[in-house]
Design a protein around this motif. Structure first.
Motif, PDB file in Angstrom:
ATOM      1  N   ARG A   1       0.836  -1.199   0.000  1.00  0.00           N
ATOM      2  CA  ARG A   1       0.000   0.000   0.000  1.00  0.00           C
ATOM      3  C   ARG A   1       0.876   1.258   0.000  1.00  0.00           C
ATOM      4  NH1 ARG A   1      -5.498  -0.935   1.982  1.00  0.00           N
ATOM      5  NH2 ARG A   1      -6.050  -2.881   0.989  1.00  0.00           N
ATOM      6  N   PRO A   2       0.371   2.380  -0.489  1.00  0.00           N
ATOM      7  CA  PRO A   2       1.162   3.616  -0.541  1.00  0.00           C
ATOM      8  C   PRO A   2       1.334   4.295   0.819  1.00  0.00           C
ATOM      9  CG  PRO A   2      -1.017   3.999  -1.454  1.00  0.00           C
ATOM     10  CD  PRO A   2      -0.919   2.519  -1.174  1.00  0.00           C
ATOM     11  N   VAL A   3       0.510   3.915   1.805  1.00  0.00           N
ATOM     12  CA  VAL A   3       0.565   4.512   3.144  1.00  0.00           C
ATOM     13  C   VAL A   3       0.569   3.395   4.188  1.00  0.00           C
ATOM     14  CG1 VAL A   3      -0.623   6.642   2.470  1.00  0.00           C
ATOM     15  CG2 VAL A   3      -1.955   4.684   3.260  1.00  0.00           C
ATOM     16  N   PRO A   4       1.005   3.687   5.417  1.00  0.00           N
ATOM     17  CA  PRO A   4       0.914   2.671   6.476  1.00  0.00           C
ATOM     18  C   PRO A   4      -0.512   2.144   6.593  1.00  0.00           C
ATOM     19  CG  PRO A   4       2.236   4.521   7.220  1.00  0.00           C
ATOM     20  CD  PRO A   4       1.637   4.924   5.902  1.00  0.00           C
ATOM     21  N   THR A   5      -0.616   0.829   6.711  1.00  0.00           N
ATOM     22  CA  THR A   5      -1.916   0.158   6.708  1.00  0.00           C
ATOM     23  C   THR A   5      -1.940  -0.909   7.790  1.00  0.00           C
ATOM     24  OG1 THR A   5      -2.014   0.489   4.311  1.00  0.00           O
ATOM     25  CG2 THR A   5      -3.520  -1.134   5.238  1.00  0.00           C
ATOM     26  N   SER A   6      -3.005  -0.931   8.585  1.00  0.00           N
ATOM     27  CA  SER A   6      -3.144  -1.966   9.612  1.00  0.00           C
ATOM     28  C   SER A   6      -3.765  -3.223   8.991  1.00  0.00           C
ATOM     29  CB  SER A   6      -3.994  -1.455  10.778  1.00  0.00           C
ATOM     30  OG  SER A   6      -5.329  -1.251  10.366  1.00  0.00           O
ATOM     31  N   VAL A   7      -3.755  -4.304   9.737  1.00  0.00           N
ATOM     32  CA  VAL A   7      -4.262  -5.584   9.218  1.00  0.00           C
ATOM     33  C   VAL A   7      -5.735  -5.480   8.850  1.00  0.00           C
ATOM     34  CG1 VAL A   7      -4.682  -8.010   9.777  1.00  0.00           C
ATOM     35  CG2 VAL A   7      -2.549  -6.926  10.502  1.00  0.00           C
ATOM     36  N   ILE A   8      -6.568  -5.028   9.772  1.00  0.00           N
ATOM     37  CA  ILE A   8      -8.010  -4.939   9.514  1.00  0.00           C
ATOM     38  C   ILE A   8      -8.312  -3.846   8.492  1.00  0.00           C
ATOM     39  CG2 ILE A   8     -10.293  -4.681  10.584  1.00  0.00           C
ATOM     40  CD1 ILE A   8      -8.759  -7.188  11.488  1.00  0.00           C
ATOM     41  N   GLN A   9      -7.412  -2.879   8.375  1.00  0.00           N
ATOM     42  CA  GLN A   9      -7.586  -1.806   7.393  1.00  0.00           C
ATOM     43  C   GLN A   9      -7.510  -2.339   5.961  1.00  0.00           C
ATOM     44  OE1 GLN A   9      -5.049   1.503   8.339  1.00  0.00           O
ATOM     45  NE2 GLN A   9      -5.487   2.513   6.410  1.00  0.00           N
ATOM     46  N   LEU A  10      -7.022  -3.536   5.787  1.00  0.00           N
ATOM     47  CA  LEU A  10      -7.046  -4.161   4.469  1.00  0.00           C
ATOM     48  C   LEU A  10      -8.487  -4.433   4.036  1.00  0.00           C
ATOM     49  CD1 LEU A  10      -4.079  -6.654   4.888  1.00  0.00           C
ATOM     50  CD2 LEU A  10      -4.093  -4.567   3.488  1.00  0.00           C
TER      51      LEU A  10
END
Length: 180
Positions: A125-134
């Motif tokens: 992803r282009p920005v920091p992403t959490s697991v559930i944010q997927l």
């Protein structure tokens, strides 16, 4: 650095009610920031980058700082741990539920912080992403996380203020609305 046992005892006995009040104020204020951001997006139609809650409008770095978000998640986790000993019975069960959810929320923020520091982002992803944010967009996810931590925490506090006789008998603080 650990908190001395005598300080933790005072916190969960003589100062438990005051500490819970301060903690609850901070939690609800933070939760209200997420609600304000959601209102800005869904009721007012603001673009997500401009929807920064109340404090984020004059201080935009509050919304974009992974350090600040991680710090708050860690503060919440520490508060839930430090105040836990003051709870008994049913209220301890609900407090433990809030603690478990916050532990996961903290892990998600740690993952975001590590990505922000390293520049390596989850799933490319282009920005920091959490697991559930997927699966769930970030604004909605963090409003959800803060809600599902706050609800059992408030239930715990209400039950703690109105304990059963057996719970009241082992309470060491003055939080109950009635005394034995």
């Amino acid at each position: 650095m650990s908190v001395p046992i005598t300080s933790r005892v005072r916190l969960n006995e003589r100062h438990h009610k005051a500490a819970l009040s301060v903690f609850l104020f901070v939690v609800i204020a933070h939760w209200a920031e997420h609600v304000a951001q959601a209102v800005q997006i869904y009721a007012l139609g603001w673009p997500i980058p401009e929807a920064r809650g109340v404090l984020g409008l004059p201080f935009p770095w509050l919304v974009t700082s992974e350090w600040m978000h991680y710090g708050y998640a860690l503060l919440m986790l520490i508060g839930l741990i430090l105040l836990r000993k003051g709870f008994t019975g049913r209220s301890r069960t609900w407090w433990n539920i809030a603690l478990a959810i916050q532990f996961w929320h903290h892990i998600e923020h740690l993952l975001l912080l590590v990505q922000a520091m390293s520049g390596l982002h989850l799933a490319g992803r282009p920005v920091p992403t959490s697991v559930i944010q997927l699966l769930v967009p970030r604004v909605e996810l963090h409003l959800f996380y803060n809600t599902i931590v706050t609800i059992p925490m408030v239930v715990a506090m209400l039950l703690h203020r109105r304990p059963r006789e057996t719970e009241l008998a082992v309470m060491r603080c003055g939080c109950a609305l009635r005394t034995a």
